[in-house]
Design a protein around this motif. Structure first.
Motif, PDB file in Angstrom:
ATOM      1  N   PRO A 191       0.816  -1.217   0.000  1.00 40.90           N
ATOM      2  CA  PRO A 191       0.000   0.000   0.000  1.00 40.90           C
ATOM      3  C   PRO A 191       0.849   1.266   0.000  1.00 40.90           C
ATOM      4  O   PRO A 191       1.919   1.319   0.616  1.00 40.90           O
ATOM      5  N   THR A 241      -0.829   5.320  -0.908  1.00 41.43           N
ATOM      6  CA  THR A 241      -2.015   6.080  -0.496  1.00 41.43           C
ATOM      7  C   THR A 241      -3.296   5.268  -0.683  1.00 41.43           C
ATOM      8  O   THR A 241      -4.354   5.646  -0.183  1.00 41.43           O
ATOM      9  N   LYS A 242      -3.187   4.143  -1.391  1.00 40.77           N
ATOM     10  CA  LYS A 242      -4.321   3.227  -1.572  1.00 40.77           C
ATOM     11  C   LYS A 242      -3.984   1.894  -0.905  1.00 40.77           C
ATOM     12  O   LYS A 242      -2.824   1.468  -0.900  1.00 40.77           O
ATOM     13  N   ASP A 243      -4.993   1.238  -0.372  1.00 42.27           N
ATOM     14  CA  ASP A 243      -4.730   0.014   0.370  1.00 42.27           C
ATOM     15  C   ASP A 243      -5.230  -1.250  -0.318  1.00 42.27           C
ATOM     16  O   ASP A 243      -5.238  -2.331   0.264  1.00 42.27           O
ATOM     17  N   SER A 244      -5.657  -1.110  -1.585  1.00 41.86           N
ATOM     18  CA  SER A 244      -6.079  -2.294  -2.339  1.00 41.86           C
ATOM     19  C   SER A 244      -5.993  -2.001  -3.831  1.00 41.86           C
ATOM     20  O   SER A 244      -5.974  -0.831  -4.257  1.00 41.86           O
ATOM     21  N   ALA A 265      -8.995  -0.134  -5.222  1.00 41.77           N
ATOM     22  CA  ALA A 265      -9.098   1.303  -4.926  1.00 41.77           C
ATOM     23  C   ALA A 265      -8.365   2.170  -5.952  1.00 41.77           C
ATOM     24  O   ALA A 265      -8.465   3.401  -5.903  1.00 41.77           O
ATOM     25  N   LEU A 266      -7.647   1.546  -6.871  1.00 43.80           N
ATOM     26  CA  LEU A 266      -6.917   2.323  -7.879  1.00 43.80           C
ATOM     27  C   LEU A 266      -7.873   3.146  -8.733  1.00 43.80           C
ATOM     28  O   LEU A 266      -8.954   2.689  -9.114  1.00 43.80           O
ATOM     29  N   GLU A 267      -7.448   4.381  -9.052  1.00 49.33           N
ATOM     30  CA  GLU A 267      -8.261   5.295  -9.852  1.00 49.33           C
ATOM     31  C   GLU A 267      -7.463   5.793 -11.054  1.00 49.33           C
ATOM     32  O   GLU A 267      -6.242   5.642 -11.121  1.00 49.33           O
ATOM     33  N   ASP A 281      -3.585   7.154 -11.284  1.00 51.04           N
ATOM     34  CA  ASP A 281      -2.786   6.876 -10.077  1.00 51.04           C
ATOM     35  C   ASP A 281      -1.353   6.482 -10.457  1.00 51.04           C
ATOM     36  O   ASP A 281      -1.084   6.014 -11.569  1.00 51.04           O
ATOM     37  N   ALA A 293       0.213   5.655  -5.170  1.00 52.08           N
ATOM     38  CA  ALA A 293      -0.911   4.811  -4.769  1.00 52.08           C
ATOM     39  C   ALA A 293      -0.428   3.471  -4.223  1.00 52.08           C
ATOM     40  O   ALA A 293      -0.904   2.990  -3.191  1.00 52.08           O
TER      41      ALA A 293
END
Length: 270
Positions: free
Chosen positions: A112, A114-117, A120-122, A125, A189
């Protein structure tokens, strides 16, 4: 008679000097990454001492100098890299390094930022990966295996960002020196880390990674960490003693008890 005595004295002095010289030859110098390699060597040092060998460990935090000091003869061996990296380094640097023994495997992991999965990627990123040839390919292959992107057909151990064929979220792949990647968890991310740098950053592959290479995968054979020496030195007595100790049950137990799956002893094929 005096002349005879002088010759005898000289012969005695030479005989006394031989064990001292032999003792000096019982020193093995090894360049290593601090974690886990130098830590494993510290354990091996105790065993080698019982066998009459002195092990001197010189720590490096980069992936270049440990190879250069072995190739120029300053250090006997190094312990930090896998064979694909060694082969790439030899080709790029003109060095003549070979493996003296396969010791352990470190699962590569996605961790991880700033994202933990992965879910959750956008769009847009950033994912940080190592920038050296073989480790970048390994990171990209792991991302591909987990559905983040797709590489061109045939892209393998030399894959780079230029081989990315599909990138649905237009992710930015940030290429950094391997030792720098873990410092970017607050700015990216996700990060993809070598096992030793994950350990150094306080990550547990079993507890903290989002995804990692399976210990029974082909990667375990491909990316096994080795003891490397200058070609021609692989059968030196000290090097063979070092490799034997690093492959011993005592060291395997130490690795399994210490690293929580982040470092896995390599078992040679029967």
């Amino acid at each position: 008679m005096k002349k005879l005595a002088a010759v005898a004295a000289a012969a005695l002095a030479f005989a006394l000097a031989v064990p001292a010289a032999a003792e000096e030859d019982k020193t093995i110098t090894v360049a290593a990454s601090p974690t886990p390699h130098a830590e494993i060597l510290e354990k091996a040092k105790e065993i080698l001492k019982e066998q009459g060998w002195e092990l001197e460990i010189v720590e490096y935090t980069d992936y270049v100098q440990p190879n250069l000091v072995v190739d120029n003869g300053e250090i006997d061996a190094n312990y930090f890299q896998h064979i694909p990296y060694l082969e790439s380094f030899n080709e790029e640097q003109g060095t003549s390094l070979v493996s003296a023994g396969s010791i352990h495997y470190e699962p590569f992991g996605i961790y991880p930022g700033t994202k933990d999965s992965l879910d959750a990627l956008e769009e847009g990123d950033v994912i940080a990966v190592p920038n050296d040839t073989t480790n970048e390919a390994r990171a990209l292959l792991l991302l591909q295996d987990n559905g983040v992107l797709k590489l061109k057909e045939g892209a393998g151990l030399t894959a780079t960002v230029n081989d990315i064929e599909e990138n649905p979220l237009n992710l930015e792949i940030l290429e950094l020196a391997a030792e720098q990647v873990s410092r970017y968890t607050s700015e990216t991310a996700l990060v993809v880390l070598n096992g030793n740098y994950a350990l150094a950053a306080g990550f547990s592959v079993a507890k903290d990674s989002i995804a990692f290479e399976a210990s029974d995968s082909e990667a375990a054979k491909t990316y096994v960490n080795i003891v490397a020496v200058k070609e021609g030195n692989e059968d030196n007595e000290g090097i063979k003693a070092l490799v034997d100790v690093l492959k011993s049950d005592e060291i395997k137990d130490f690795i399994n008890e210490t690293y929580d799956g982040a470092v896995v002893p390599f078992e040679d094929a029967e």
